[in-house]
Design an enzyme around this catalytic site. Structure first.
Site, PDB file in Angstrom:
ATOM      1  N   THR A  57      34.996 -10.686 -20.978  1.00 49.93           N
ATOM      2  CA  THR A  57      33.583 -11.020 -21.132  1.00 49.93           C
ATOM      3  C   THR A  57      32.755  -9.913 -20.487  1.00 49.93           C
ATOM      4  OG1 THR A  57      33.244 -12.186 -19.030  1.00 49.93           O
ATOM      5  CG2 THR A  57      34.268 -13.437 -20.835  1.00 49.93           C
ATOM      6  N   CYS A  58      31.444 -10.094 -20.470  1.00 49.41           N
ATOM      7  CA  CYS A  58      30.603  -9.069 -19.855  1.00 49.41           C
ATOM      8  C   CYS A  58      30.812  -8.996 -18.347  1.00 49.41           C
ATOM      9  CB  CYS A  58      29.135  -9.305 -20.181  1.00 49.41           C
ATOM     10  SG  CYS A  58      28.485 -10.885 -19.580  1.00 49.41           S
ATOM     11  N   ASN A  59      31.362 -10.060 -17.757  1.00 53.51           N
ATOM     12  CA  ASN A  59      31.516 -10.092 -16.302  1.00 53.51           C
ATOM     13  C   ASN A  59      32.943  -9.948 -15.809  1.00 53.51           C
ATOM     14  OD1 ASN A  59      28.788 -10.401 -15.635  1.00 53.51           O
ATOM     15  ND2 ASN A  59      28.870 -12.591 -16.081  1.00 53.51           N
ATOM     16  N   SER A 113      31.739 -17.748 -11.957  1.00 53.65           N
ATOM     17  CA  SER A 113      30.861 -16.952 -12.812  1.00 53.65           C
ATOM     18  C   SER A 113      29.790 -16.233 -12.001  1.00 53.65           C
ATOM     19  CB  SER A 113      30.177 -17.839 -13.860  1.00 53.65           C
ATOM     20  OG  SER A 113      31.126 -18.353 -14.764  1.00 53.65           O
ATOM     21  N   ASP A 118      27.878 -21.241 -15.294  1.00 49.92           N
ATOM     22  CA  ASP A 118      27.734 -20.713 -16.653  1.00 49.92           C
ATOM     23  C   ASP A 118      28.702 -21.442 -17.580  1.00 49.92           C
ATOM     24  OD1 ASP A 118      27.441 -19.291 -18.957  1.00 49.92           O
ATOM     25  OD2 ASP A 118      28.091 -17.370 -18.146  1.00 49.92           O
ATOM     26  N   TYR A 119      28.170 -22.164 -18.549  1.00 48.10           N
ATOM     27  CA  TYR A 119      29.009 -22.996 -19.413  1.00 48.10           C
ATOM     28  C   TYR A 119      29.540 -22.217 -20.613  1.00 48.10           C
ATOM     29  CZ  TYR A 119      30.685 -27.304 -21.596  1.00 48.10           C
ATOM     30  OH  TYR A 119      31.481 -28.270 -22.144  1.00 48.10           O
ATOM     31  N   GLN A 124      34.596 -18.995 -24.375  1.00 47.64           N
ATOM     32  CA  GLN A 124      35.284 -17.708 -24.448  1.00 47.64           C
ATOM     33  C   GLN A 124      36.768 -17.857 -24.130  1.00 47.64           C
ATOM     34  OE1 GLN A 124      32.497 -16.069 -21.649  1.00 47.64           O
ATOM     35  NE2 GLN A 124      31.517 -14.786 -23.200  1.00 47.64           N
ATOM     36  N   GLY A 195      25.244 -12.135 -32.406  1.00 47.65           N
ATOM     37  CA  GLY A 195      26.377 -12.936 -31.962  1.00 47.65           C
ATOM     38  C   GLY A 195      25.878 -14.053 -31.072  1.00 47.65           C
ATOM     39  N   GLY A 198      23.195 -12.952 -28.518  1.00 48.85           N
ATOM     40  CA  GLY A 198      21.969 -12.614 -29.235  1.00 48.85           C
ATOM     41  C   GLY A 198      21.245 -13.852 -29.735  1.00 48.85           C
TER      42      GLY A 198
END
Length: 417
Positions: A57-59, A113, A118-119, A124, A195, A198
């Site tokens: 993921t982004c994190n 998170s 963060d749900y 993911q 996505g 977005g």
């Protein structure tokens, strides 16, 4: 008889990196796209590692699975990414056994998170595990564990306030716009990438800021067209991106491409712009921020945007932890009982084998009388006693332990003291 035991839980590992020790630029080097994920699973299968999945993921980028060591999993990850193994080992964390199991529960419920609660992360995880399963790389243990994490995540969402309020990367972007941009209703906004992130960002801008002057651009134009139609927004074809960017006051980038989507060549430097990069790896080239009047904000900076609901979420952590521990205990109990079930099944098969052999030996193709059956049963019992006695004789250092266990299992009532 060879008993096919479940895997040793101590060989279940997680190794990865996240926002706590690495910035977004470093995380981008180890991010996994679908093509790389497919390649990694093929490499793993060829190496005999066939029970794993990757969460990117982004994190964070994490690999979960059974292997002889964490180095094997780390090697698979680094082989298909742009990162270096030595760098990865310096910054990565790893856990094994129950520690790895607990880590997945914490990640899946948003406790680990960057934005607490963060749900989006649970979706993911579900997608990542489903992809690995479709390639034959998810075994019984991991499938059961992921399903348990999905269940616990839903329970925590419904029974606690850990995910209440609106706090996410997409909402943080809206908060940032609210603070930084005056007269936002008069601004032209372009969003690249339709996505999940977005779409969520678009919805939040419409709902919380009241903006409608948003132009959506996606590589597959039909996706942008459909979403724009449902939400009263505009869209443009991907090959019209440069023209749209030239006119934009605010640009949000959620393309998650392996290379920058926006470079200096896409922009002129004659007007001020705010660019928010929601992608990992970064999809805005580093030198774009050097353009006069252009400000670029990335996901790490967005995470610093605080919301009043965060403190309320912190108050819910103990309750969420209690739910996790309860269900993790159930999962570990299932795993322990599954190991026993395999052994008991093998014992049953062994007894059946002895029984069948003795019956055939007695019958010799002919009918036999009741006293013959009694003789067969007597031999079967004696053979089982011989098996146990032989084991006790061979394992002299454990003989007392074995006898005590047999005594307890068969409830003989014999006092060994």
């Amino acid at each position: 008889m060879q008993v096919n035991q479940p895997k040793d839980i101590q060989h279940f590992h997680i190794v990865g990196i996240n926002y706590k020790k690495t910035d977004a630029a470093i995380r981008g080097l180890f991010a996994i796209n679908q093509e790389q994920y497919d390649q990694l699973l093929c490499e793993a299968t060829a190496a005999g590692v066939n029970d794993l999945f990757v969460l990117s993921t982004c994190n964070r980028t994490e690999i979960y699975g059974f292997a002889a060591s964490t180095d094997i999993l780390a090697g698979l990850l680094c082989k298909v990414t742009h990162g270096n193994m030595q760098v990865f080992k310096e910054i990565a964390y790893h856990k094994s056994g129950e520690g790895a199991v607990r880590h997945l529960y914490h990640v899946g419920t948003g406790l680990d998170s960057q934005i607490l609660g963060d749900y989006e992360i649970i979706g993911q995880i579900k997608t990542a595990a489903k992809f690995a399963k479709s390639r034959g790389c998810i075994g019984t243990f991991l499938e059961r564990l992921v399903n348990s994490v999905l269940q616990v995540s839903k329970l925590i969402k419904n029974e606690t306030g850990l995910s209440s309020g609106t706090v996410s990367v997409s909402f943080a972007a809206v908060r940032l716009l609210e603070k930084k941009v005056k007269n936002i209703l008069d601004k032209k906004i372009v969003l690249l990438g339709v996505g999940k992130i977005g779409r969520n960002t678009s919805k939040n801008m419409v709902e919380y800021l009241g903006v409608k002057n948003i132009t959506l651009i996606n590589r597959t134009t039909a996706v942008a067209e459909e979403f724009a139609g449902h939400h009263g927004l505009q869209y443009a074809a991907f090959d019209e991106m440069d023209e749209a960017l030239q006119e934009a006051d605010i640009i949000l980038v959620a393309t998650n491409a392996p290379q920058p989507t926006i470079t200096r060549a896409n922009l002129d430097g004659s007007r001020p712009r705010l660019i928010i990069d929601l992608s990992i790896p970064f999809n805005v080239a580093p030198d774009v921020s050097e353009l006069p009047g252009v400000e670029v904000v990335n996901v790490d900076e967005l995470s610093k945007v605080q919301d009043e609901t965060l403190q309320m979420r912190l108050n819910e952590v103990p309750k969420a932890m209690g739910i996790i521990e309860e269900h993790m205990e159930e999962f570990l109990y299932w795993f322990k009982m599954r190991k026993h079930a395999v052994v008991l099944k093998a014992v049953k098969e062994k007894l059946t084998e002895i029984h069948t052999r003795e019956i055939q030996s007695q019958k010799n193709g002919a009918l036999y009388k009741l006293e013959d059956i009694e003789e067969v049963s007597s031999r079967i019992i004696q053979k089982m006693i011989n098996l146990m006695a032989g084991k006790v004789r061979r394992e002299t250092d454990k003989s007392d332990q074995y006898i005590a266990m047999i005594n307890d299992i068969f409830e003989t009532g014999v006092n060994q003291e």
